[in-house]
Design a protein around this motif. Structure first.
Motif, PDB file in Angstrom:
ATOM      1  N   ARG A   1      -3.608   7.729   4.586  1.00 21.49           N
ATOM      2  CA  ARG A   1      -3.718   6.561   3.701  1.00 21.49           C
ATOM      3  C   ARG A   1      -4.039   5.299   4.482  1.00 21.49           C
ATOM      4  N   LEU A   2      -3.460   5.130   5.645  1.00 22.15           N
ATOM      5  CA  LEU A   2      -3.687   3.909   6.421  1.00 22.15           C
ATOM      6  C   LEU A   2      -5.062   3.893   7.082  1.00 22.15           C
ATOM      7  N   GLY A   3      -5.604   5.066   7.374  1.00 21.48           N
ATOM      8  CA  GLY A   3      -6.938   5.120   7.967  1.00 21.48           C
ATOM      9  C   GLY A   3      -7.002   4.340   9.270  1.00 21.48           C
ATOM     10  N   SER A   4      -7.966   3.411   9.370  1.00 23.26           N
ATOM     11  CA  SER A   4      -8.126   2.628  10.597  1.00 23.26           C
ATOM     12  C   SER A   4      -6.933   1.723  10.856  1.00 23.26           C
ATOM     13  N   ASP A   5      -6.157   1.386   9.800  1.00 23.25           N
ATOM     14  CA  ASP A   5      -4.956   0.570   9.993  1.00 23.25           C
ATOM     15  C   ASP A   5      -3.927   1.283  10.852  1.00 23.25           C
ATOM     16  N   ALA A   6      -3.984   2.605  10.907  1.00 22.21           N
ATOM     17  CA  ALA A   6      -3.002   3.367  11.673  1.00 22.21           C
ATOM     18  C   ALA A   6      -3.268   3.307  13.173  1.00 22.21           C
ATOM     19  N   LEU A   7      -4.475   2.897  13.568  1.00 25.69           N
ATOM     20  CA  LEU A   7      -4.818   2.826  14.980  1.00 25.69           C
ATOM     21  C   LEU A   7      -3.937   1.796  15.671  1.00 25.69           C
TER      22      LEU A   7
ATOM     23  N   MET B   1       0.832  -1.204   0.000  1.00 24.78           N
ATOM     24  CA  MET B   1       0.000   0.000   0.000  1.00 24.78           C
ATOM     25  C   MET B   1       0.875   1.265   0.000  1.00 24.78           C
ATOM     26  N   LEU B   2       1.929   1.250   0.837  1.00 29.55           N
ATOM     27  CA  LEU B   2       2.783   2.432   0.946  1.00 29.55           C
ATOM     28  C   LEU B   2       3.707   2.587  -0.259  1.00 29.55           C
ATOM     29  N   GLU B   3       4.112   1.476  -0.867  1.00 30.47           N
ATOM     30  CA  GLU B   3       4.881   1.559  -2.114  1.00 30.47           C
ATOM     31  C   GLU B   3       4.108   2.346  -3.163  1.00 30.47           C
ATOM     32  N   ALA B   4       2.820   2.040  -3.278  1.00 35.76           N
ATOM     33  CA  ALA B   4       1.977   2.739  -4.249  1.00 35.76           C
ATOM     34  C   ALA B   4       1.812   4.209  -3.861  1.00 35.76           C
TER      35      ALA B   4
END
Length: 296
Positions: free
Chosen positions: A69-75, A21-24
């Motif tokens: 970009r990470l949204g809820s993944d950043a929690l 995801m972060l590569e993109a």
């Protein structure tokens, strides 16, 4: 020039998903990124680290983009930040990697040339911008699958889809002394794979093209193939099952990887639906490599 390194730690499946995801996200910025396992003496599975190297004056903007970009993944994730001197981080990290042995194949950097075993198929891959140095479970898993196949049969017309550094295509050319067509959607990967083909003295055996999936005249003109290798990701592999299976010769072999263990059953189902028979299934470091056979 001072740079900042942003690091985050995650479990293996999540680390791979978020790294992609972060590569993109930072593809157009050209920021150096790395993704590697962090060994620990603590009980439980080891974690993986994702490191991103950015100019110090861009740190606030990059952190904001990351969080957005990470949204809820950043929690629950902690972003660690430190300033570092600007260096070729890709080259430095790969210099510390040990050679990889998989059957007859021996993958190494220039610093380990003297360690090549006698009689091995030696493949030299240097630090670069493309995926595939042999150290990731998917690439090593493909080499093991190819070793298993080459012990039992020979191939004359081979195709490496998503070649990255060109490692698998080079391995096939060196082992089989037969032409190999290799493709990648990324122009940088095509350039690096071509350089590695020259470095390994197999440029005359390899045709390396920039192509989106199976859509290129060279693929159509060279098909059907008696061996196709595709080390990409589970999603594209399932989406292209019909196209990939359709370019495989009767009696041909197909090696697939880039598949998390928990995704493997769905990939198997997609290719069995194309009347291919699962011949081998192996897991390495949480990644599955599949070998299929096309009926005569």
């Amino acid at each position: 020039m001072i740079q900042s390194r942003i690091s985050l730690r995650l479990d293996a499946p999540e680390a791979r998903r978020i790294y992609i995801m972060l590569e993109a996200l930072f593809e157009d910025d050209g920021y150096a990124m790395s993704h590697f396992e962090v060994e620990s003496d603590a009980p439980g599975p080891n974690q993986w680290s994702i490191d991103i190297y950015v100019p110090k004056d861009a740190i606030d903007e990059v952190l904001a983009r990351l969080t957005d970009r990470l949204g809820s993944d950043a929690l629950g994730l902690q972003f660690n930040q430190e300033d570092v001197e600007d260096q070729d981080w890709v080259a430095l990290s790969l210099e510390g990697l040990k050679p990889v042995s998989a059957g007859r194949f021996f993958v190494h950097g220039a610093h380990d040339t003297a360690r090549r075993p006698a009689g091995a198929v030696s493949i030299e891959i240097e630090a670069g911008q493309a995926f595939g140095t042999g150290h990731h479970g998917t690439t090593a898993g493909c080499l093991e699958a190819l070793e298993d196949l080459l012990r039992r049969r020979s191939f004359q017309n081979m195709f490496d889809l998503g070649t990255g550094t060109g490692l698998l295509a080079i391995a096939l050319a060196k082992a089989c002394h037969q032409p190999v067509l290799a493709s990648d959607i990324d122009a940088v990967s095509v350039k690096i794979a071509s350089e590695n083909a020259l470095l390994n003295r197999v440029a005359n055996w390899l045709q390396i093209i920039e192509a989106d999936g199976m859509h290129h005249p060279a693929i159509r003109d060279n098909a059907p193939f008696d061996l196709i290798v595709a080390n990409i990701l589970a999603g594209p592999l399932m989406q292209m099952a019909g196209e990939i299976g359709g370019q495989l010769a009767a009696g041909g072999s197909l090696v697939l990887s880039g598949i998390l263990d928990e995704q493997a059953d769905r990939v198997v189902a997609a290719y069995i639906a194309r009347r291919l028979r699962l011949q081998r299934r192996a897991s390495r470091e949480g990644w599955t490599t599949l070998t299929f056979h096309a009926a005569l």
